[in-house]
Design an enzyme around this catalytic site. Structure first.
Site, PDB file in Angstrom:
ATOM      1  N   GLU A   1       0.852  -1.196   0.000  1.00 30.50           N
ATOM      2  CA  GLU A   1       0.000   0.000   0.000  1.00 30.50           C
ATOM      3  C   GLU A   1       0.885   1.242   0.000  1.00 30.50           C
ATOM      4  O   GLU A   1       1.995   1.224   0.554  1.00 30.50           O
ATOM      5  CB  GLU A   1      -0.891  -0.005   1.258  1.00 30.50           C
ATOM      6  CG  GLU A   1      -1.769   1.252   1.361  1.00 30.50           C
ATOM      7  CD  GLU A   1      -2.829   1.188   2.452  1.00 30.50           C
ATOM      8  OE1 GLU A   1      -2.863   0.201   3.222  1.00 30.50           O
ATOM      9  OE2 GLU A   1      -3.628   2.139   2.527  1.00 30.50           O
TER      10      GLU A   1
ATOM     11  N   ASN B   1      -6.674   1.702   2.833  1.00 25.81           N
ATOM     12  CA  ASN B   1      -7.394   2.974   3.008  1.00 25.81           C
ATOM     13  C   ASN B   1      -6.934   4.001   1.979  1.00 25.81           C
ATOM     14  O   ASN B   1      -7.708   4.868   1.566  1.00 25.81           O
ATOM     15  CB  ASN B   1      -7.155   3.509   4.424  1.00 25.81           C
ATOM     16  CG  ASN B   1      -7.742   2.605   5.490  1.00 25.81           C
ATOM     17  OD1 ASN B   1      -8.587   1.768   5.210  1.00 25.81           O
ATOM     18  ND2 ASN B   1      -7.303   2.782   6.728  1.00 25.81           N
TER      19      ASN B   1
ATOM     20  N   ASN C   1     -12.144  -0.847  -0.951  1.00 25.46           N
ATOM     21  CA  ASN C   1     -11.483  -1.338   0.262  1.00 25.46           C
ATOM     22  C   ASN C   1     -12.296  -0.968   1.498  1.00 25.46           C
ATOM     23  O   ASN C   1     -12.651   0.209   1.665  1.00 25.46           O
ATOM     24  CB  ASN C   1     -10.091  -0.711   0.391  1.00 25.46           C
ATOM     25  CG  ASN C   1      -9.394  -1.106   1.689  1.00 25.46           C
ATOM     26  OD1 ASN C   1      -9.017  -2.270   1.867  1.00 25.46           O
ATOM     27  ND2 ASN C   1      -9.247  -0.164   2.604  1.00 25.46           N
ATOM     28  N   GLU C   2     -12.587  -1.949   2.338  1.00 26.31           N
ATOM     29  CA  GLU C   2     -13.215  -1.719   3.655  1.00 26.31           C
ATOM     30  C   GLU C   2     -14.311  -0.658   3.608  1.00 26.31           C
ATOM     31  O   GLU C   2     -14.322   0.271   4.424  1.00 26.31           O
ATOM     32  CB  GLU C   2     -12.141  -1.345   4.696  1.00 26.31           C
ATOM     33  CG  GLU C   2     -11.187  -2.480   4.971  1.00 26.31           C
ATOM     34  CD  GLU C   2     -10.263  -2.266   6.179  1.00 26.31           C
ATOM     35  OE1 GLU C   2     -10.189  -1.143   6.709  1.00 26.31           O
ATOM     36  OE2 GLU C   2      -9.617  -3.250   6.581  1.00 26.31           O
TER      37      GLU C   2
ATOM     38  N   TYR D   1      -6.894  -8.365  12.013  1.00 30.14           N
ATOM     39  CA  TYR D   1      -5.606  -8.086  12.657  1.00 30.14           C
ATOM     40  C   TYR D   1      -5.708  -8.490  14.120  1.00 30.14           C
ATOM     41  O   TYR D   1      -6.743  -8.277  14.757  1.00 30.14           O
ATOM     42  CB  TYR D   1      -5.278  -6.590  12.557  1.00 30.14           C
ATOM     43  CG  TYR D   1      -5.029  -6.124  11.138  1.00 30.14           C
ATOM     44  CD1 TYR D   1      -3.805  -6.352  10.523  1.00 30.14           C
ATOM     45  CD2 TYR D   1      -6.013  -5.452  10.423  1.00 30.14           C
ATOM     46  CE1 TYR D   1      -3.560  -5.926   9.228  1.00 30.14           C
ATOM     47  CE2 TYR D   1      -5.782  -5.018   9.123  1.00 30.14           C
ATOM     48  CZ  TYR D   1      -4.549  -5.254   8.524  1.00 30.14           C
ATOM     49  OH  TYR D   1      -4.312  -4.835   7.239  1.00 30.14           O
TER      50      TYR D   1
ATOM     51  N   GLU E   1      -6.475  -8.998   3.887  1.00 30.16           N
ATOM     52  CA  GLU E   1      -5.636  -8.327   4.897  1.00 30.16           C
ATOM     53  C   GLU E   1      -5.663  -9.190   6.143  1.00 30.16           C
ATOM     54  O   GLU E   1      -6.731  -9.413   6.723  1.00 30.16           O
ATOM     55  CB  GLU E   1      -6.147  -6.914   5.224  1.00 30.16           C
ATOM     56  CG  GLU E   1      -5.901  -5.913   4.110  1.00 30.16           C
ATOM     57  CD  GLU E   1      -6.209  -4.470   4.508  1.00 30.16           C
ATOM     58  OE1 GLU E   1      -6.023  -4.115   5.694  1.00 30.16           O
ATOM     59  OE2 GLU E   1      -6.639  -3.715   3.631  1.00 30.16           O
TER      60      GLU E   1
ATOM     61  N   GLN F   1       1.378  -6.098   5.776  1.00 28.77           N
ATOM     62  CA  GLN F   1       1.740  -5.806   4.421  1.00 28.77           C
ATOM     63  C   GLN F   1       3.111  -6.431   4.140  1.00 28.77           C
ATOM     64  O   GLN F   1       3.576  -7.209   4.962  1.00 28.77           O
ATOM     65  CB  GLN F   1       1.753  -4.301   4.219  1.00 28.77           C
ATOM     66  CG  GLN F   1       0.350  -3.713   4.490  1.00 28.77           C
ATOM     67  CD  GLN F   1       0.170  -2.269   4.068  1.00 28.77           C
ATOM     68  OE1 GLN F   1       1.084  -1.645   3.549  1.00 28.77           O
ATOM     69  NE2 GLN F   1      -1.027  -1.725   4.300  1.00 28.77           N
TER      70      GLN F   1
HETATM   71  O1  AHR Z   1      -3.083  -2.497   6.378  1.00 29.47           O
HETATM   72  C1  AHR Z   1      -3.294  -1.285   7.044  1.00 29.47           C
HETATM   73  C2  AHR Z   1      -4.714  -0.770   6.895  1.00 29.47           C
HETATM   74  O2  AHR Z   1      -5.580  -1.637   7.564  1.00 29.47           O
HETATM   75  C3  AHR Z   1      -5.274  -0.715   5.492  1.00 29.47           C
HETATM   76  O3  AHR Z   1      -4.958   0.458   4.837  1.00 29.47           O
HETATM   77  C4  AHR Z   1      -6.746  -0.792   5.735  1.00 29.47           C
HETATM   78  O4  AHR Z   1      -7.438  -1.387   4.657  1.00 29.47           O
HETATM   79  C5  AHR Z   1      -6.894  -1.576   7.026  1.00 29.47           C
HETATM   80  O5  AHR Z   1      -7.735  -0.985   7.911  1.00 29.47           O
END
Ligand code: AHR
Length: 504
Positions: free
Chosen positions: A28, A73, A173-174, A245, A293, A352
């Site tokens: 990203e 994002n 995305n999201e 995450y 992700e 990432q």
């Molecule tokens: O990977 C970091 C961020 O986490 C990304 O930009 C977003 O898609 C997610 O919230």
């Protein structure tokens, strides 16, 4: 005496073929992932295109199969056209997602050149936040159309005559997240994603389209979001995304160690929701998951806070988490979860790749090194071959606040019938005791042990740093042996292991 983790493996316990796309990653325009990460023309190792050769080599060593780009994002405020054409004419812009300045030195053409060198399949995300269907079609035509129309001719003028043939496209995305530029309700997103998908597939029916699912299973809209989005877009999309995450919160080590329980539940819930829509719509096709992700991310730490005020730096230090031995064990367990769901997880992207919550770290102008998480990823990618096998296990359990009770051991295996290679990936997630491994492999015939390695450190908080990059590395586990068709040995508390066997 140590408690026993008993495993039963059988070549008949097939889940699905190992999918190479399980080993995807993510680049990203965030922090130092692109600038001073993959791209640093002034670096001593930089090639003629400005890419760091040390990072390219580590990316190949990591065994990355595909890379999602350009966000995240970031993409929800991105104008892809800023990143193509003569570099000196490209505009710099504020990136609101990460409060940074985007110089646009790297864009789609540079990323595709990098992806070729890194030997990875590209996965491209379009902006359905501040932009819409037209821009999604434009970037698709720029990337994939044969020359003869305005946008593909522009690509050729920029030096890229041949279409790129990008197959995987993320529809935003999201978009469920209130933090996302152009955030939408499920109904709003379902409409735009469906219409974008319809036209993108008219342009190229071979595309594989990924609708945004939930940005975590703890979102209030989780499952209802997937239901609404898939009900509208079912016939046009191929995958639905999932993001997750994990981190140790408030000293709750036990719940953190059991994080893969959440990933299992998340995947099972998305599958159940997608199949509910399938039943409702009376369709044959099944929607797959793109877990695009996933990682360990200490979001509450200072390194995750974007700059603020008048400060709009280019490539600031952001999300540069340092990973410890325990993080790597949880991380390896997340990969076990992804693999065992290979029947429905068709693609995944570690978020990432470089510097930003990443397995590879770099110093600007200096060296590159491996975080602890590099190792379980590289070993799993290298040795997961053939068919994924479900592993039946009988394990002691440990209490934890988040899940109540979780199994101390977890495992998955892969079996390559043709070459006779069997790989067993196993974790001891218990913090208090080593486990005695006892795996019944008698149904595989005559096997020999090739190697057994364990990633473990007596201090679970020990980390790899620039000055000490080899603090936590996998080491041979000499306790593991094959005795009359049984794999025996010991697995230290908080450890990840790979055992490789081969047909004699
Ligand atoms: O990977 C970091 C961020 O986490 C990304 O930009 C977003 O898609 C997610 O919230």
């Amino acid at each position: 005496m140590a408690s026993t983790l008993a495993l039963t493996l059988n070549p008949a316990f097939r889940v699905a073929p190992v999918r190479r796309r399980t080993f995807g990653a993510f680049v990203e325009h965030l922090g130092r992932c692109v600038y001073t990460g993959i791209y640093e023309p002034e670096h001593p190792s930089a090639d003629a295109d400005g890419f760091r050769a040390d990072v390219l080599a580590l990316t190949r060593e990591l065994g990355v199969s595909s890379v999602r780009y350009p966000g995240g994002n970031f993409v929800s405020g991105y104008r892809w056209e800023d990143g193509v054409g003569p570099v000196e004419e490209r505009p710099a812009r504020h990136d609101l997602a990460w409060h940074s300045t985007e110089p646009n030195t790297v864009g789609l053409d540079e990323f595709m050149a990098w992806a070729k060198k890194a030997e990875v399949e590209p996965m491209y995300a379009v902006n359905l936040g501040t932009r819409g269907i037209e821009e999604a079609l434009d970037v698709l035509q720029y990337a994939n159309a044969p020359t003869g129309i305005a946008l593909s001719d522009q690509r050729a003028e920029n030096g890229h005559e041949e279409p790129y043939g990008i197959r995987m496209w993320c529809l935003g995305n999201e978009m469920d997240g209130p933090w996302q530029a152009g955030h939408k309700t499920a109904e709003e997103y379902a409409r735009i994603a469906t219409e974008a998908a319809r036209l993108m597939k008219q342009e190229d029916p071979e595309l594989e389209l990924i609708a945004c699912g939930s940005s975590s299973s703890s979102m209030e809209t989780f499952a209802a979001w997937e239901n609404t989005v898939l009900t509208e877009s079912y016939d046009l999309v191929d995958m639905i995304s999932a993001h997750a995450y994990y981190s140790e919160k408030d000293g709750d080590q036990a719940s953190f160690l059991a994080s893969a329980d959440d990933m299992d539940h998340f995947i099972d819930s998305v599958v159940a929701t997608a199949d509910h829509v399938r039943a409702k719509l009376k369709r044959e096709k099944r929607i797959m998951i793109s877990f695009d992700e996933w990682n360990i991310w200490y979001q509450h730490r200072a390194e995750s806070r974007p700059p603020s005020g008048d400060d709009w730096p280019v490539a600031p230090v952001l999300l540069e988490d340092t990973y410890n031995a325990m993080d790597a064990v949880v991380f390896g367990n997340l990969l076990i979860s992804l693999l065992r769901h290979s029947d429905r997880v068709a693609s995944a992207s570690l978020a990432q790749l470089v510097n930003v919550i990443a397995p590879i770290m770099t110093a600007p102008g200096g060296d590159a090194w491996k975080q602890t998480t590099f190792h379980p990823f590289a070993l799993t990618s290298a040795h997961a071959r053939g068919e994924v096998l479900d592993v039946r296990l009988s394990s002691p359990r440990f209490e934890n606040p988040r899940f109540g009770s979780s199994a101390s051991g977890d495992a998955v295996a892969t079996w390559d019938e043709e070459s006779g290679a069997l790989s067993v990936f196993v974790v001891n997630r218990g913090a208090d005791e080593e486990l005695a491994l006892d795996a019944d492999l008698s149904s595989f015939g005559d096997l020999e042990l090739v190697e057994a390695v364990t990633l473990h450190h007596e201090d679970p908080y020990a980390a790899n740093t620039r000055d000490a990059p080899e603090t936590v590395v996998p080491a041979a586990n000499d306790s593991i042996a094959l005795e009359d068709g049984r794999l025996v040995g010991s697995l230290p508390a908080i450890s990840w292991s790979l055992v490789r066997l081969a047909r004699r």
